[in-house]
Design a protein around this motif. Structure first.
Motif, PDB file in Angstrom:
ATOM      1  N   PHE A 142       0.837  -1.197   0.000  1.00 47.68           N
ATOM      2  CA  PHE A 142       0.000   0.000   0.000  1.00 47.68           C
ATOM      3  C   PHE A 142       0.875   1.251   0.000  1.00 47.68           C
ATOM      4  CE2 PHE A 142      -2.141   3.447   2.200  1.00 47.68           C
ATOM      5  CZ  PHE A 142      -3.294   3.562   1.448  1.00 47.68           C
ATOM      6  N   LYS A 143       1.896   1.284   0.855  1.00 50.69           N
ATOM      7  CA  LYS A 143       2.812   2.436   0.901  1.00 50.69           C
ATOM      8  C   LYS A 143       3.466   2.665  -0.454  1.00 50.69           C
ATOM      9  CE  LYS A 143       4.420   2.349   5.675  1.00 50.69           C
ATOM     10  NZ  LYS A 143       5.603   2.131   6.525  1.00 50.69           N
ATOM     11  N   GLU A 144       3.940   1.574  -1.048  1.00 51.37           N
ATOM     12  CA  GLU A 144       4.600   1.670  -2.353  1.00 51.37           C
ATOM     13  C   GLU A 144       3.659   2.260  -3.399  1.00 51.37           C
ATOM     14  OE1 GLU A 144       5.693  -1.455  -5.854  1.00 51.37           O
ATOM     15  OE2 GLU A 144       6.149  -2.092  -3.810  1.00 51.37           O
ATOM     16  N   LEU A 145       2.449   1.752  -3.462  1.00 52.27           N
ATOM     17  CA  LEU A 145       1.479   2.236  -4.442  1.00 52.27           C
ATOM     18  C   LEU A 145       1.058   3.670  -4.157  1.00 52.27           C
ATOM     19  CD1 LEU A 145      -0.748  -0.940  -4.804  1.00 52.27           C
ATOM     20  CD2 LEU A 145       0.921  -0.056  -6.449  1.00 52.27           C
ATOM     21  N   TYR A 146       0.881   4.003  -2.894  1.00 49.87           N
ATOM     22  CA  TYR A 146       0.477   5.356  -2.511  1.00 49.87           C
ATOM     23  C   TYR A 146       1.553   6.366  -2.899  1.00 49.87           C
ATOM     24  CZ  TYR A 146      -0.797   9.376   0.304  1.00 49.87           C
ATOM     25  OH  TYR A 146      -1.123  10.640   0.708  1.00 49.87           O
ATOM     26  N   TRP A 147       2.796   6.085  -2.551  1.00 46.59           N
ATOM     27  CA  TRP A 147       3.877   7.032  -2.843  1.00 46.59           C
ATOM     28  C   TRP A 147       4.128   7.136  -4.347  1.00 46.59           C
ATOM     29  CZ3 TRP A 147       4.593  10.603   0.370  1.00 46.59           C
ATOM     30  CH2 TRP A 147       4.456  10.368   1.733  1.00 46.59           C
ATOM     31  N   ARG A 148       3.985   6.035  -5.061  1.00 40.61           N
ATOM     32  CA  ARG A 148       4.144   6.086  -6.516  1.00 40.61           C
ATOM     33  C   ARG A 148       3.080   6.993  -7.116  1.00 40.61           C
ATOM     34  NH1 ARG A 148       3.565   0.577  -9.253  1.00 40.61           N
ATOM     35  NH2 ARG A 148       5.329   0.117  -7.895  1.00 40.61           N
ATOM     36  N   GLU A 149       1.838   6.826  -6.662  1.00 40.74           N
ATOM     37  CA  GLU A 149       0.729   7.653  -7.161  1.00 40.74           C
ATOM     38  C   GLU A 149       0.957   9.129  -6.833  1.00 40.74           C
ATOM     39  OE1 GLU A 149      -2.900   8.676  -8.910  1.00 40.74           O
ATOM     40  OE2 GLU A 149      -1.922   6.732  -8.952  1.00 40.74           O
ATOM     41  N   GLU A 150       1.378   9.412  -5.621  1.00 38.16           N
ATOM     42  CA  GLU A 150       1.619  10.801  -5.209  1.00 38.16           C
ATOM     43  C   GLU A 150       2.742  11.449  -6.014  1.00 38.16           C
ATOM     44  OE1 GLU A 150       0.154  13.045  -2.929  1.00 38.16           O
ATOM     45  OE2 GLU A 150      -1.429  11.565  -3.224  1.00 38.16           O
ATOM     46  N   ASN A 151       3.776  10.691  -6.316  1.00 39.50           N
ATOM     47  CA  ASN A 151       4.919  11.254  -7.031  1.00 39.50           C
ATOM     48  C   ASN A 151       4.689  11.384  -8.521  1.00 39.50           C
ATOM     49  OD1 ASN A 151       6.493  11.642  -4.752  1.00 39.50           O
ATOM     50  ND2 ASN A 151       7.181   9.533  -4.765  1.00 39.50           N
ATOM     51  N   GLU A 152       3.687  10.703  -9.060  1.00 37.75           N
ATOM     52  CA  GLU A 152       3.405  10.790 -10.480  1.00 37.75           C
ATOM     53  C   GLU A 152       2.412  11.886 -10.812  1.00 37.75           C
ATOM     54  OE1 GLU A 152       2.205   6.923 -11.791  1.00 37.75           O
ATOM     55  OE2 GLU A 152       4.223   6.098 -11.613  1.00 37.75           O
ATOM     56  N   ARG A 153       1.766  12.446  -9.812  1.00 34.52           N
ATOM     57  CA  ARG A 153       0.786  13.514 -10.066  1.00 34.52           C
ATOM     58  C   ARG A 153       1.504  14.802 -10.467  1.00 34.52           C
ATOM     59  NH1 ARG A 153      -3.563  13.295  -5.126  1.00 34.52           N
ATOM     60  NH2 ARG A 153      -4.395  11.252  -5.625  1.00 34.52           N
TER      61      ARG A 153
END
Length: 55
Positions: free
Chosen positions: A42-53
């Protein structure tokens, strides 16, 4: 997926490891292991999503 189900049972419904283990027919130690993996994913997916915005 099992990770989503585990996270919902633990944090949304606030079930104990023992309750989750009984419901999913697992050992409590297995529940702990899978929850640790689920939190990491979940952390990995959350941070990836946040950094791609776009900012």
């Amino acid at each position: 997926m099992i990770f989503k189900q585990l996270l919902l049972l633990k944090y949304d419904l606030e079930w104990s490891y023992q309750q989750i283990a009984e419901y999913l027919k697992m050992k409590p130690s297995g529940v702990k292991t899978y929850l640790a993996r689920a939190r990491a994913k979940f952390k990995e997916l959350y941070w990836r999503e946040e950094n791609e915005r776009p900012k």
